[in-house]
Scaffold this motif. Sequence first.
Motif, PDB file in Angstrom:
ATOM      1  N   PHE A  75       0.832  -1.193   0.000  1.00 24.02           N
ATOM      2  CA  PHE A  75       0.000   0.000   0.000  1.00 24.02           C
ATOM      3  C   PHE A  75       0.874   1.253   0.000  1.00 24.02           C
ATOM      4  CE2 PHE A  75      -2.637  -3.356   1.727  1.00 24.02           C
ATOM      5  CZ  PHE A  75      -3.864  -3.126   1.112  1.00 24.02           C
ATOM      6  N   THR A  79      -2.752   3.569   6.015  1.00 22.08           N
ATOM      7  CA  THR A  79      -4.189   3.348   6.124  1.00 22.08           C
ATOM      8  C   THR A  79      -4.662   2.185   5.255  1.00 22.08           C
ATOM      9  OG1 THR A  79      -4.732   4.896   4.324  1.00 22.08           O
ATOM     10  CG2 THR A  79      -4.549   5.804   6.574  1.00 22.08           C
ATOM     11  N   LYS A  81      -5.502   2.013   2.148  1.00 26.47           N
ATOM     12  CA  LYS A  81      -6.641   2.318   1.286  1.00 26.47           C
ATOM     13  C   LYS A  81      -6.268   2.319  -0.194  1.00 26.47           C
ATOM     14  CE  LYS A  81      -9.384   2.825   4.779  1.00 26.47           C
ATOM     15  NZ  LYS A  81     -10.325   1.719   5.098  1.00 26.47           N
ATOM     16  N   THR A  82      -4.997   2.620  -0.484  1.00 19.81           N
ATOM     17  CA  THR A  82      -4.566   2.708  -1.882  1.00 19.81           C
ATOM     18  C   THR A  82      -3.461   1.684  -2.139  1.00 19.81           C
ATOM     19  OG1 THR A  82      -5.042   5.085  -1.881  1.00 19.81           O
ATOM     20  CG2 THR A  82      -3.681   4.223  -3.678  1.00 19.81           C
ATOM     21  N   PRO A 113     -12.929  -2.418   1.552  1.00 19.47           N
ATOM     22  CA  PRO A 113     -12.884  -1.031   2.053  1.00 19.47           C
ATOM     23  C   PRO A 113     -12.840  -0.942   3.580  1.00 19.47           C
ATOM     24  CG  PRO A 113     -15.067  -1.582   1.206  1.00 19.47           C
ATOM     25  CD  PRO A 113     -14.160  -2.696   0.798  1.00 19.47           C
ATOM     26  N   ASN A 114     -13.194  -2.025   4.278  1.00 17.40           N
ATOM     27  CA  ASN A 114     -13.177  -2.021   5.739  1.00 17.40           C
ATOM     28  C   ASN A 114     -11.939  -2.699   6.315  1.00 17.40           C
ATOM     29  OD1 ASN A 114     -15.795  -0.765   5.995  1.00 17.40           O
ATOM     30  ND2 ASN A 114     -16.677  -2.719   5.343  1.00 17.40           N
ATOM     31  N   TYR A 115     -10.968  -2.983   5.467  1.00 18.90           N
ATOM     32  CA  TYR A 115      -9.739  -3.613   5.948  1.00 18.90           C
ATOM     33  C   TYR A 115      -9.019  -2.699   6.941  1.00 18.90           C
ATOM     34  CZ  TYR A 115      -4.841  -5.185   5.842  1.00 18.90           C
ATOM     35  OH  TYR A 115      -3.564  -5.584   6.196  1.00 18.90           O
ATOM     36  N   ASP A 116      -8.685  -3.264   8.110  1.00 23.94           N
ATOM     37  CA  ASP A 116      -7.970  -2.528   9.154  1.00 23.94           C
ATOM     38  C   ASP A 116      -6.624  -3.202   9.374  1.00 23.94           C
ATOM     39  OD1 ASP A 116      -7.512  -0.727  11.357  1.00 23.94           O
ATOM     40  OD2 ASP A 116      -7.973  -2.406  12.696  1.00 23.94           O
TER      41      ASP A 116
END
Length: 343
Positions: A75, A79, A81-82, A113-116
């Motif tokens: 990534f 975060t 996200k990308t 999208p909810n990956y933490d």
Amino acid sequence: MRLGNSLLTLAAGLSTVFASSPGELSAPTLFRRNGTEDLQAFKGAVLLKNGEQTSCEVALMYSTFGFVSAACLDFTDDTAKTVNMSTSYEVMISGGLTSSYGRFRASRVTPNPNYDPASYANNIAILQFDSNGDDFVNYIASWRADWANMYFVRRSLSSAAGGAWNQPALTTYNSNLDMADCAKANTLFMYNQNDLICNQLTTTSIMNATCSIPYASMYGVIDPNAAIAAIYSHSAVYGQGNFCNGNKIYNYYIVMQNYVHWAMSVIGKKAPVFHTRIAEYTENMDANYSMTIPGNKNVESVLVYGGDLYHLNTTMTGDEESEEKGGLSTGAIIGILLGLLAL
């Protein structure tokens, strides 16, 4: 031995469930379970990054789509996200046992999208990749209550460049592990026991024969059939070590059934799933489904590993991080467990 849809329904009382029209599906890859040899004959896949083999398996759905652990991706920031698409992602697919089906470039990578990344909650992603024009389908076992047994599998390559496969490692497992111990080691599991499978199974690493690592995928057995149901997510390791020091280890696998409708929203058609035809079956229709993400993500004296274990990535925790981030003590965890049981 392959079973067609009609024979499957007659022989095992199973119903296949599709979102797309019947014409979009061909040559379903569903094997009659006569023994582990049949399970090993499933098409399997391994993720390559920049041409190198990873420990991450891809749970194939179609000849161009599959699930993979999000922690196996690179990534651009913390975060997650990308996805860093400067990394070259490829999918190496086996033809069964040691034969090769092909090597395909991933053209699209979509993490949940909810990956933490701090807790490994919703640690799942979708890969879209090229094909050689030979369409196939792999079924997903979509209801955990069906599974009479579980097969844990690890596939690996003896040569990524040459596309040569090792014999798959496989074990049959029906857990009698104390789930309270699994929960003490990992707060994510404590709150999401229906989304994760916990065990202590390991197999020898191809990178270091003195180290043992978790299996990479799990197949649910629905007599007389089996289908892929979960992929490896992360491990909780007690003590200051990893998979080579003989420490107590708990491994966690993410069950795919609650992410089927999210996958459908990504790939544009329903995933091929099957389950027994009984009234108790319920389908999770939520395309934005998320595990419960724990507030306290760390456990005292426990390290958590995930992603590509061949190139080990430590994310947490240990004593010094527990102090910094407020890691839970064993007493606190027992208190939470008792509270959950009282609900």
